[in-house]
Design an enzyme around this catalytic site. Structure first.
Site, PDB file in Angstrom:
ATOM      1  N   GLY A 177       0.786  -1.244   0.000  1.00  0.00           N
ATOM      2  CA  GLY A 177       0.000   0.000   0.000  1.00  0.00           C
ATOM      3  C   GLY A 177       0.810   1.283   0.000  1.00  0.00           C
ATOM      4  O   GLY A 177       0.355   2.310  -0.494  1.00  0.00           O
TER       5      GLY A 177
ATOM      6  N   ASP B  30      -4.849   1.650  10.778  1.00  0.00           N
ATOM      7  CA  ASP B  30      -6.233   1.280  11.048  1.00  0.00           C
ATOM      8  C   ASP B  30      -6.333   0.960  12.541  1.00  0.00           C
ATOM      9  O   ASP B  30      -6.483   1.860  13.362  1.00  0.00           O
ATOM     10  CB  ASP B  30      -6.535   0.054  10.165  1.00  0.00           C
ATOM     11  CG  ASP B  30      -7.990  -0.049   9.788  1.00  0.00           C
ATOM     12  OD1 ASP B  30      -8.820   0.105  10.678  1.00  0.00           O
ATOM     13  OD2 ASP B  30      -8.287  -0.290   8.607  1.00  0.00           O
TER      14      ASP B  30
HETATM   15  C1  PRP Z   1      -2.639  -2.314   5.538  1.00  0.00           C
HETATM   16  C2  PRP Z   1      -1.764  -1.079   5.763  1.00  0.00           C
HETATM   17  C3  PRP Z   1      -1.077  -1.395   7.060  1.00  0.00           C
HETATM   18  C4  PRP Z   1      -2.097  -2.213   7.803  1.00  0.00           C
HETATM   19  C5  PRP Z   1      -2.795  -1.308   8.761  1.00  0.00           C
HETATM   20  O1  PRP Z   1      -1.890  -3.277   4.865  1.00  0.00           O
HETATM   21  O2  PRP Z   1      -0.855  -0.882   4.717  1.00  0.00           O
HETATM   22  O3  PRP Z   1       0.118  -2.117   6.859  1.00  0.00           O
HETATM   23  O4  PRP Z   1      -3.025  -2.733   6.860  1.00  0.00           O
HETATM   24  O5  PRP Z   1      -3.712  -2.031   9.538  1.00  0.00           O
HETATM   25  P1  PRP Z   1      -3.669  -2.053  11.131  1.00  0.00           P
HETATM   26  O6  PRP Z   1      -3.380  -0.663  11.615  1.00  0.00           O
HETATM   27  O7  PRP Z   1      -5.077  -2.494  11.514  1.00  0.00           O
HETATM   28  O8  PRP Z   1      -2.651  -3.050  11.569  1.00  0.00           O
HETATM   29  P2  PRP Z   1      -2.525  -4.601   4.213  1.00  0.00           P
HETATM   30  O9  PRP Z   1      -2.391  -5.727   5.199  1.00  0.00           O
HETATM   31  O10 PRP Z   1      -3.904  -4.306   3.701  1.00  0.00           O
HETATM   32  O11 PRP Z   1      -1.525  -4.910   3.029  1.00  0.00           O
HETATM   33  P3  PRP Z   1      -1.259  -4.138   1.626  1.00  0.00           P
HETATM   34  O12 PRP Z   1      -0.602  -2.827   1.985  1.00  0.00           O
HETATM   35  O13 PRP Z   1      -0.332  -5.039   0.875  1.00  0.00           O
HETATM   36  O14 PRP Z   1      -2.577  -3.941   0.930  1.00  0.00           O
END
Ligand code: PRP
Length: 181
Positions: free
Chosen positions: A46, A105
């Site tokens: 991301g 998040d």
């Molecule tokens: C998303 C974002 C963070 C994490 C945040 O990554 O990039 O790393 O989730 O969530 P949290 O605060 O609840 O821990 P994701 O796992 O969707 O992977 P990506 O970036 O490859 O889509």
């Protein structure tokens, strides 16, 4: 691709607003690290667009590295237990690390990651995130730079996906629930 896409229910942050905020953050970050060598650590996938934009907006030289992590858990709910899918290429002992994230998040991923990097002997660990959802926070983490605080909705664009789609949208918007219901 432009954000005015039929699957976007509401625009939260336009491409222009992101670029304006990136420039502001870059000024603050460049000042903060003016006497130090900083390693930008992007979290795949991301953070790719944000890393590309913020790194080029900085007025200081930087190093870059990447990690890919995955949170164990069901669906969109993080559990706080993180698995490293791709680790750093180089040792970070005594390095000043700035984690570059697209979104915080629950905060569980970054809480774990910050502890992990400190345990490897980093001289300092700071965080810059483009987006943060204050209402979704499950743990308190110290985030030095936040681009935008946003509501607790399912957002996509500028690196953020739904089933790998929408990452290339140039801004951030709320995904229409009809797409995933
Ligand atoms: C998303 C974002 C963070 C994490 C945040 O990554 O990039 O790393 O989730 O969530 P949290 O605060 O609840 O821990 P994701 O796992 O969707 O992977 P990506 O970036 O490859 O889509």
């Amino acid at each position: 691709m432009q954000l005015n896409h039929p699957d976007i229910q509401e625009v939260l942050v336009t491409a222009d607003q992101i670029q304006e905020r990136v420039a502001e953050l870059a000024t603050e970050i460049s000042e903060f690290y003016k006497d130090k060598e900083v390693l930008l650590l992007g979290i795949l996938k991301g953070a790719v667009p944000f890393m590309a934009d913020i790194s080029r907006a900085l007025s200081i030289p930087v190093l870059q590295d990447w990690m890919a992590v995955s949170s164990y858990g069901s669906g969109t709910v993080s559990s706080g237990v993180v698995r490293i899918l791709k680790d750093l290429d180089a040792d970070i002992k005594d390095r000043h690390v700035l984690i570059v994230e697209d979104i915080i998040d629950s905060g569980l991923t970054l809480s774990w990651l910050t502890s992990n990097l400190k345990a490897r002997g980093a001289a300092s660990v700071e965080i810059v995130t483009l987006l943060r959802k204050p209402e979704a926070a499950k743990v308190r983490i110290a985030v030095r730079w936040v681009g935008f605080d946003i509501p607790n909705a399912f957002v996509v664009g500028y690196g953020l996906d739904y089933n790998e789609h929408y990452r290339s949208l140039d801004g951030v918007g709320i995904l229409s629930p009809s797409v995933y219901e």
